[in-house]
Design an enzyme around this catalytic site. Sequence first.
Site, PDB file in Angstrom:
ATOM      1  N   HIS A  80      27.935  78.902  31.628  1.00 48.12           N
ATOM      2  CA  HIS A  80      27.806  80.278  31.223  1.00 48.12           C
ATOM      3  C   HIS A  80      28.946  81.113  32.256  1.00 48.12           C
ATOM      4  O   HIS A  80      27.765  81.860  32.695  1.00 48.12           O
ATOM      5  CB  HIS A  80      27.286  81.121  30.270  1.00 48.12           C
ATOM      6  CG  HIS A  80      28.376  82.408  29.546  1.00 48.12           C
ATOM      7  ND1 HIS A  80      28.413  82.326  28.025  1.00 48.12           N
ATOM      8  CD2 HIS A  80      28.625  82.865  30.041  1.00 48.12           C
ATOM      9  CE1 HIS A  80      29.410  83.065  27.731  1.00 48.12           C
ATOM     10  NE2 HIS A  80      29.185  83.986  28.594  1.00 48.12           N
ATOM     11  N   HIS A  82      32.366  83.293  33.444  1.00 50.18           N
ATOM     12  CA  HIS A  82      34.129  83.321  33.329  1.00 50.18           C
ATOM     13  C   HIS A  82      34.659  83.170  35.144  1.00 50.18           C
ATOM     14  O   HIS A  82      34.791  84.211  35.231  1.00 50.18           O
ATOM     15  CB  HIS A  82      34.227  84.793  32.533  1.00 50.18           C
ATOM     16  CG  HIS A  82      33.466  85.173  31.482  1.00 50.18           C
ATOM     17  ND1 HIS A  82      34.251  84.939  30.706  1.00 50.18           N
ATOM     18  CD2 HIS A  82      32.430  85.290  31.497  1.00 50.18           C
ATOM     19  CE1 HIS A  82      33.691  85.043  29.684  1.00 50.18           C
ATOM     20  NE2 HIS A  82      32.061  84.914  29.788  1.00 50.18           N
ATOM     21  N   GLN A 175      38.539  86.025  23.974  1.00 51.85           N
ATOM     22  CA  GLN A 175      37.652  87.988  24.700  1.00 51.85           C
ATOM     23  C   GLN A 175      38.206  88.693  23.741  1.00 51.85           C
ATOM     24  O   GLN A 175      37.792  89.978  23.290  1.00 51.85           O
ATOM     25  CB  GLN A 175      38.841  87.971  25.964  1.00 51.85           C
ATOM     26  CG  GLN A 175      38.145  89.323  26.822  1.00 51.85           C
ATOM     27  CD  GLN A 175      36.969  89.320  26.824  1.00 51.85           C
ATOM     28  OE1 GLN A 175      35.928  88.785  27.523  1.00 51.85           O
ATOM     29  NE2 GLN A 175      36.341  90.103  25.909  1.00 51.85           N
ATOM     30  N   HIS A 233      30.367  83.926  22.553  1.00 54.55           N
ATOM     31  CA  HIS A 233      29.572  85.028  22.554  1.00 54.55           C
ATOM     32  C   HIS A 233      29.458  85.702  21.465  1.00 54.55           C
ATOM     33  O   HIS A 233      30.337  85.881  20.693  1.00 54.55           O
ATOM     34  CB  HIS A 233      31.403  85.902  23.216  1.00 54.55           C
ATOM     35  CG  HIS A 233      31.384  85.567  25.123  1.00 54.55           C
ATOM     36  ND1 HIS A 233      31.634  84.228  24.911  1.00 54.55           N
ATOM     37  CD2 HIS A 233      31.116  86.413  26.014  1.00 54.55           C
ATOM     38  CE1 HIS A 233      32.051  84.273  26.866  1.00 54.55           C
ATOM     39  NE2 HIS A 233      31.547  85.645  26.573  1.00 54.55           N
ATOM     40  N   GLU A 236      27.214  90.379  21.076  1.00 52.12           N
ATOM     41  CA  GLU A 236      26.766  90.358  22.206  1.00 52.12           C
ATOM     42  C   GLU A 236      26.994  91.893  22.506  1.00 52.12           C
ATOM     43  O   GLU A 236      27.900  92.875  23.132  1.00 52.12           O
ATOM     44  CB  GLU A 236      27.632  89.787  23.499  1.00 52.12           C
ATOM     45  CG  GLU A 236      27.721  90.159  24.845  1.00 52.12           C
ATOM     46  CD  GLU A 236      28.360  89.683  25.817  1.00 52.12           C
ATOM     47  OE1 GLU A 236      29.802  89.384  25.547  1.00 52.12           O
ATOM     48  OE2 GLU A 236      28.465  90.410  26.935  1.00 52.12           O
ATOM     49  N   ASP A 332      27.309  84.266  34.258  1.00 55.15           N
ATOM     50  CA  ASP A 332      28.036  85.020  33.801  1.00 55.15           C
ATOM     51  C   ASP A 332      29.388  85.335  34.186  1.00 55.15           C
ATOM     52  O   ASP A 332      30.310  84.939  34.373  1.00 55.15           O
ATOM     53  CB  ASP A 332      27.642  85.865  32.124  1.00 55.15           C
ATOM     54  CG  ASP A 332      29.010  86.597  31.158  1.00 55.15           C
ATOM     55  OD1 ASP A 332      29.337  85.858  31.349  1.00 55.15           O
ATOM     56  OD2 ASP A 332      28.068  87.379  30.762  1.00 55.15           O
ATOM     57  N   TRP A 338      32.675  93.422  34.888  1.00 55.00           N
ATOM     58  CA  TRP A 338      31.392  93.627  33.444  1.00 55.00           C
ATOM     59  C   TRP A 338      30.266  93.591  34.742  1.00 55.00           C
ATOM     60  O   TRP A 338      29.299  94.479  34.450  1.00 55.00           O
ATOM     61  CB  TRP A 338      30.309  92.400  32.994  1.00 55.00           C
ATOM     62  CG  TRP A 338      32.179  92.654  31.995  1.00 55.00           C
ATOM     63  CD1 TRP A 338      32.220  94.259  30.873  1.00 55.00           C
ATOM     64  CD2 TRP A 338      33.730  91.626  32.243  1.00 55.00           C
ATOM     65  NE1 TRP A 338      33.613  93.299  30.353  1.00 55.00           N
ATOM     66  CE2 TRP A 338      34.490  92.207  30.735  1.00 55.00           C
ATOM     67  CE3 TRP A 338      33.996  91.005  32.718  1.00 55.00           C
ATOM     68  CZ2 TRP A 338      35.584  91.244  30.512  1.00 55.00           C
ATOM     69  CZ3 TRP A 338      35.255  90.067  32.577  1.00 55.00           C
ATOM     70  CH2 TRP A 338      35.845  90.623  31.572  1.00 55.00           C
TER      71      TRP A 338
HETATM   72 FE   FE2 Z   1      29.909  86.225  28.619  1.00 54.68          FE
END
Ligand code: FE2
Length: 451
Positions: A80, A82, A175, A233, A236, A332, A338
């Site tokens: 996982h 991005h 997203q 996802h 979350e 991630d 993030w």
């Molecule tokens: Fe993610």
Amino acid sequence: MTRRWSMSFKSCSAELDVLLRGFIVDLIIRRARLRHRENLVDVGVKSGRIITIAPSVAEKGAVEIDAGGNLVSPPFCDPHVHLDAVLSVGDPRYNQSGTLLEGIAIWSERKPTLTKELIRANALEAIKWEVAQGCLKIRTHADVFAPELIAVEALLELKGDLKDEVDIQVVAFPQDGIYAAPHGEKLMEEALRMGADVVGGIPHNELTREDGIRDLEYAFSLAEKYEKPIDVHCDETGDEQSRFIEVLAKLAIERGFEGRVAASHATAMHNYNNDYAFKLIGILQRAGIHVITNPFDNAVLQNRFDGYPRRRGHTRVDELLARGVNVAIGHDSIMDPWYPLGRGSMLQAANLLLHTAHMSGYAQISQLYDMITVNSARTLGVAGEYQIAEGNTADLIVVNASSEMEAIRLLPECLWVIRRGKVLATTSPARSRVELGDTAEDIDFKRGETQ
Ligand code: FE2
């Protein structure tokens, strides 16, 4: 090849000599410590496959590596990440609150300025970081709302370009929400037509619970149509009312997707009441749901409204594992809106989870190593030839540690990263020299932990 790494490899004596013996071994890793095996072994590789594992291999290899008793394991996996957002921290601005929502806002501000070339360049750099640290199997999410599907296009191109070196799966990831943003269904389907490997979803980001369920139902309909696995996802958030994972599991059972569905993050589970969590974990086990926890992001993004006391933001890792649910660790984010830090180290992710998930028990440390290797391979559906065994593909890493415990403690270098019998990356061990009193010595922090 042997000349280039003459400091690290024993030169092959004479290829002619090997030829005369009538048996060419392309690569031999000597004095390898395999997991769950007491004595050191030699591992012989020919034509990209492991052909022998034995206490001592008599033949000489065209390339020889002395593992020196260090841990030799299958490569790490990152199930996982991005890659369309990596290495973008600060562009167009830094996340001041440190929250998930500000991160999404910054990503939305950045999207109009994205180019395929920029995504490719940053993703490629991050892949190099992961490969250098032993990760050869990557599942990346690709935001379908990036303009004109350029994230999907860029990452699929990279997947193709690197197919001989790294296994990459691309998830069509909505997203902004399939129904919370315009054209969600159309963009998702187009991503699948372009060749995306996995169907994503984001039910907790839809406007209502009903739309969240539609989000999941649509993901299953696409997965059925294109015969793809699912990685959503899911929940979350710290909201204990966010219970889409139960819907995900129910749909997996009803539609015959057992073992082909992953729930990424699932952080709300941390805050569920214990009666509900107990029931839910049984359903997840029955549905064969893979849970992917993401220690870096989950640690900093979840339960931001708590004040004090401040709950941890991870899913229930130990309870899930104890009940037979497969749990894997993802990286991630790597320097994105993030999570501003990170270097693509799966060992570092496991080390963090040890602390935040209360997994410092002796047997749990081995479980953590599983979570960045074999559990992730199962999640990715690539467990078939993954283990180090005769006949399997020769994808191997030599970690500068004597055991899983030492690896998770020291976060050491991957001395060699090997793909189909070919060395992809090498790293020299760090050297520390200490002078105290009259003595000067090199130290390596090793204590020979067993695990
Ligand atoms: Fe993610």
